[in-house]
Design a protein around this motif. Sequence first.
Motif, short mmCIF file in Angstrom:
data_model
loop_
_atom_site.label_atom_id
_atom_site.label_comp_id
_atom_site.label_asym_id
_atom_site.label_seq_id
_atom_site.Cartn_x
_atom_site.Cartn_y
_atom_site.Cartn_z
N ALA A 446 0.83 -1.22 0.00
CA ALA A 446 0.00 0.00 0.00
C ALA A 446 0.86 1.26 0.00
CB ALA A 446 -0.97 0.02 1.18
N CYS A 447 2.13 1.11 -0.28
CA CYS A 447 3.09 2.22 -0.23
C CYS A 447 4.15 2.03 -1.31
CB CYS A 447 3.80 2.26 1.13
SG CYS A 447 2.75 2.68 2.54
N ALA A 448 4.78 3.12 -1.66
CA ALA A 448 5.93 3.06 -2.57
C ALA A 448 7.13 2.46 -1.84
CB ALA A 448 6.25 4.45 -3.11
N SER A 449 8.14 2.10 -2.61
CA SER A 449 9.24 1.29 -2.08
C SER A 449 10.54 2.04 -1.84
CB SER A 449 9.54 0.16 -3.09
OG SER A 449 9.91 0.73 -4.34
N MET A 450 10.62 3.31 -2.31
CA MET A 450 11.94 3.94 -2.45
C MET A 450 12.65 4.28 -1.14
SD MET A 450 9.91 4.43 -5.17
CE MET A 450 9.11 6.04 -5.06
N ASP A 451 11.97 4.13 -0.02
CA ASP A 451 12.65 4.34 1.25
C ASP A 451 13.62 3.20 1.56
OD1 ASP A 451 10.44 2.64 1.49
OD2 ASP A 451 10.25 3.04 3.64
N MET A 452 13.35 2.01 0.99
CA MET A 452 14.15 0.83 1.27
C MET A 452 14.72 0.17 0.01
SD MET A 452 11.68 -0.88 4.19
CE MET A 452 12.63 -2.39 4.29
N TYR A 453 14.04 0.33 -1.12
CA TYR A 453 14.41 -0.39 -2.33
C TYR A 453 14.41 0.55 -3.53
CZ TYR A 453 13.35 -4.38 0.64
OH TYR A 453 13.33 -5.28 1.67
N LEU A 454 15.13 0.13 -4.57
CA LEU A 454 15.19 0.94 -5.78
C LEU A 454 13.82 1.08 -6.42
CD1 LEU A 454 17.00 2.39 -7.87
CD2 LEU A 454 17.25 0.17 -9.03
N ASN A 455 13.02 0.01 -6.37
CA ASN A 455 11.68 0.01 -6.95
C ASN A 455 10.89 -1.16 -6.39
OD1 ASN A 455 12.59 -2.32 -8.46
ND2 ASN A 455 13.47 -0.91 -9.97
N TYR A 456 9.63 -1.26 -6.80
CA TYR A 456 8.79 -2.33 -6.26
C TYR A 456 9.27 -3.71 -6.70
CZ TYR A 456 6.35 -2.95 -10.75
OH TYR A 456 6.04 -3.22 -12.05
N ASN A 457 9.96 -3.79 -7.85
CA ASN A 457 10.49 -5.07 -8.30
C ASN A 457 11.54 -5.59 -7.32
OD1 ASN A 457 9.34 -5.33 -11.19
ND2 ASN A 457 10.20 -3.26 -11.17
N LYS A 458 12.45 -4.72 -6.88
CA LYS A 458 13.48 -5.13 -5.93
C LYS A 458 12.85 -5.54 -4.60
CE LYS A 458 17.03 -4.37 -8.63
NZ LYS A 458 17.82 -5.52 -9.15
N ARG A 459 11.81 -4.83 -4.19
CA ARG A 459 11.12 -5.19 -2.94
C ARG A 459 10.50 -6.58 -3.07
NH1 ARG A 459 6.75 -0.91 -1.02
NH2 ARG A 459 5.83 -1.51 -3.01
N GLY A 460 9.84 -6.83 -4.19
CA GLY A 460 9.25 -8.15 -4.41
C GLY A 460 10.29 -9.25 -4.48
N ASP A 461 11.42 -8.94 -5.11
CA ASP A 461 12.51 -9.93 -5.18
C ASP A 461 13.01 -10.28 -3.79
OD1 ASP A 461 12.36 -9.88 -7.94
OD2 ASP A 461 14.06 -8.52 -8.20
N ALA A 462 13.12 -9.27 -2.91
CA ALA A 462 13.58 -9.51 -1.55
C ALA A 462 12.60 -10.41 -0.80
CB ALA A 462 13.76 -8.19 -0.81
N PHE A 463 11.31 -10.17 -1.01
CA PHE A 463 10.29 -11.00 -0.38
C PHE A 463 10.40 -12.44 -0.88
CE2 PHE A 463 6.01 -12.88 -0.73
CZ PHE A 463 5.60 -12.86 0.60
N ALA A 464 10.48 -12.62 -2.20
CA ALA A 464 10.55 -13.96 -2.76
C ALA A 464 11.80 -14.70 -2.28
CB ALA A 464 10.54 -13.88 -4.29
N GLU A 465 12.92 -14.00 -2.20
CA GLU A 465 14.15 -14.62 -1.72
C GLU A 465 14.01 -15.07 -0.27
OE1 GLU A 465 18.93 -13.57 -1.20
OE2 GLU A 465 17.55 -12.11 -2.08
N ALA A 466 13.37 -14.24 0.56
CA ALA A 466 13.16 -14.61 1.96
C ALA A 466 12.25 -15.81 2.08
CB ALA A 466 12.59 -13.42 2.71
N VAL A 467 11.21 -15.86 1.23
CA VAL A 467 10.27 -16.99 1.26
C VAL A 467 10.97 -18.26 0.83
CG1 VAL A 467 8.19 -17.95 0.23
CG2 VAL A 467 8.23 -15.57 0.96
N ARG A 468 11.78 -18.17 -0.22
CA ARG A 468 12.52 -19.36 -0.67
C ARG A 468 13.46 -19.86 0.42
NH1 ARG A 468 12.17 -16.67 -5.81
NH2 ARG A 468 14.10 -15.51 -5.40
N GLY A 469 13.98 -18.93 1.22
CA GLY A 469 14.81 -19.33 2.34
C GLY A 469 14.01 -20.15 3.36
N LEU A 470 12.78 -19.73 3.62
CA LEU A 470 11.92 -20.51 4.52
C LEU A 470 11.64 -21.89 3.94
CD1 LEU A 470 9.08 -18.05 5.65
CD2 LEU A 470 11.16 -18.69 6.90
#
Length: 475
Positions: A446-470
Amino acid sequence: MSTDEFAGQRITVAGLGVSGISAARALAGLGATVTVVDGGDGEKQRATAEELAQAGIEVRLGDGETLPEGTDLVVTSPGWKPTSPLFAAAAEAGVDVIGDVEVAWRLRASRSGKPAAPWLAITGTNGKTTTTQMLASILAAEGLRTAAVGNIGTPIIDVVLEGEYDVLAVELSSYQLHWAPSLRAHSAAVLNLAPDHLDWHGSMAAYAADKGRIYEGNTVACVYNVADKATEDLVREADVEEGCRAIGFTLGTPGPGQVGVVDDILVDRAFVENRQKQAQELAQISDVNPPAPHNIANALAAAALARAFGVRPASVREGLRNFHPDAHRIQHVADVDGVAYVDDSKATNTHATEASLAAYEHIVWIAGGLAKGATFDELVQKSAERLRGAVLIGRDRALIREALARHAPDVPVVDLDRTDTGAMSEAVREAQRLARPGDTVLLAPACASMDMYLNYNKRGDAFAEAVRGLAAQDQ
């Protein structure tokens, strides 16, 4: 209009992004004298300027406000605000300002003399890209030469000049529509309207008016969202060609002149011989990927535009089956211990997130980032009963936490007081702790990503990587 319209003109192109570069090269190739202006002066801009100089295009870096002397026309990139000093100077000099979409529209007639490809145009606050891609898939299934263009993919000027197509599926942002006064589509759809980009447009009324431009001059169909009256109001206000019809799409049973859903079947009561008594099956809900409610609505809008162009029902079904959404749009990542993990990092505003939350029964919600002036009370009120828990990240997470405290006080909340990129791994671990078998852990920020990530794609990639770790730990 012919390509000769721009030959010999002194044209200033505002912006050195993808669309600006495309416009500059195309206009120079058509015989215009082109100057590109851009406020940036970094390494990337200088490298691009050197490339354009080899094509005879002048680039002025570090000054995007001064109108070059002798300018006959300004062609702007979509993101430049109407209040830009450059445009004020153009107005004072009596120089028109148009966008790259307007240039493409004026150039759309083939130089070979063949008829211009009609445009099926799509806009809305959310769902534009998915719907445009669905439409292109349906048109391709019909055997038509087509492409998804506009606010996605290859710059639209390049497509118009280089390719020969039967029809184009065109995604248009409110920015692009603002600068495209002569656009007249075959048929068009406004998917939804919610407050967005108000800093650019100045008001919700101005934002809606620019969206509504997409209906002007439509020849066959104006497609609107039955559940969003504002879209129907835009149809009523539009000046269309005689015989153009208003076609509604709905997740409920469609009335005459609409497309909708009956018993898990997408049906057409708009483009059939007897609309009062007949309905044509187009596809099953299971043909739509993913079959979330808002994505079913996207499919219906795409189907309506395709049917307005004469596409057969079988091609609608085949095109929807062939379509696979881009990453980070309500994308299933994995199941871990009976819990589904879904990446909808593209849900960067409350309207998109509301649709995402509505797709699941029990949710652990990962949210937060840059709020861009948004408020979250209405979103939380509508979604509270679905929430099993919430994990909040990002700079403006307190706004969501406060809305949850007001409207969902029994929902457990984890507030992660860190904004480094590693916060996502911790967020996923906390979400796993809150989730039960059968739940969905949903990244819908519900928010933009630029405080933590370059864009929403990078944010989603970080989520997917964390999930694959689980998932790896679960094996």
